[in-house]
Design an enzyme around this catalytic site. Sequence first.
Site, short mmCIF file in Angstrom:
data_model
loop_
_atom_site.label_atom_id
_atom_site.label_comp_id
_atom_site.label_asym_id
_atom_site.label_seq_id
_atom_site.Cartn_x
_atom_site.Cartn_y
_atom_site.Cartn_z
N LYS A 58 35.74 74.67 56.67
CA LYS A 58 35.34 74.32 55.30
C LYS A 58 33.83 74.38 55.08
O LYS A 58 33.37 74.81 54.02
CB LYS A 58 35.86 72.93 54.93
CG LYS A 58 37.37 72.82 54.86
CD LYS A 58 37.77 71.43 54.41
CE LYS A 58 39.28 71.25 54.48
NZ LYS A 58 39.73 69.98 53.92
N ASP A 117 39.50 69.33 47.32
CA ASP A 117 39.82 68.09 48.06
C ASP A 117 39.35 66.84 47.32
O ASP A 117 40.05 65.83 47.30
CB ASP A 117 39.13 68.09 49.44
CG ASP A 117 39.79 69.05 50.42
OD1 ASP A 117 41.02 69.23 50.33
OD2 ASP A 117 39.08 69.60 51.27
#
Length: 286
Positions: A47, A103
Amino acid sequence: MQNAGMLALGLDWRYLAFNVHPDDLEEAIQGAQQMRFVGLNLTVPHKRLALDLVDSLDASAEEWGAVNTIRFEGLDSQGAWVPMGHPDADAFRELRSVGFNTDADAILRACQEELKTVFSQLEVLLVGVGGAGRVAALKLASAGVKRLHLMNRTISRAEGVQAEIKARYPSCRVEVGYPQVEVDLLVNGTSVGLNPSDPLPLDLDKVRFSRDASVYDMIYQPAETRLLAQARAAGCRVANGLGMLLYQGARALEIWTEGEVPVGAMREALESHIYGRTEGKRKGSS
Ligand SMILES: NC(=O)c1ccc[n+]([C@@H]2O[C@H](COP(=O)([O-])OP(=O)(O)OC[C@H]3O[C@@H](n4cnc5c(N)ncnc54)[C@H](OP(=O)(O)O)[C@@H]3O)[C@@H](O)[C@H]2O)c1
């Protein structure tokens, strides 16, 4: 979850898992682009690495400092960048990758929809400020909670996140350690509880809950951690991390399709896959 969503939308797309070494991430992203993938999801440790590997960053990826969703786009005949899910995508010659983060919004949406929380009123205790916990702390601060209390096994890490919040959201009150006031929302962002024999991630005897308190555990497997079981017994509303997983995925599908997505079908697929249809509903939330 994604395949169920795509099927319900009538798309002839497939969602597949690939195991990519971090050293090969750049080539993997370029390869997927060349093969005209619609997009990608990335998980740990990719990420943060992907921040420097995509052509462009959406504000969500810039704000949270991580990319968990990539959308490939092509330049159309009008000179506009169009998602590769577009019916004319085969004709696009010039392609690019755009990084997003889904997220951070997912934890907030899960708490809002599953625990009916109104953040501005809340004394929030967040235990665990690792990768997921840090983003949750920043997101809760940005949502304007009344006060945020941070705890972490490695205290310096909690102090680091406290400093980051003070710099980015100066109006947010943020403290480190057990709260001296009643807690309205407790969030577990540690990995303590993943194993059914794990202890509690904090000493619950040192926490006073308010009358309508809620407890959110980012863990979704097991469906009911020791923390959630004790919180439920103490009369708290509880929810596990399945909603967080669901909403980050639902938002990713929205980004790829630029349309509404069938969240119900996606949730059903997740619950069926992880718990066997009904266990998650029965044990993970109330
Ligand atoms: N529902 C979802 O969609 C979703 C998404 C992401 C993550 N998660 C869950 O969130 C949790 C954290 O994930 P992450 O990616 O943030 O992991 P991470 O970056 O490795 O962070 C782990 C956190 O747990 C703490 N911790 C680990 N072992 C501990 C122990 N024995 N005692 C006390 N604290 C301990 C760490 O404290 P230190 O800083 O002291 O090491 C840190 O705060 C995991 O359970 C993961 O499954 C759920």
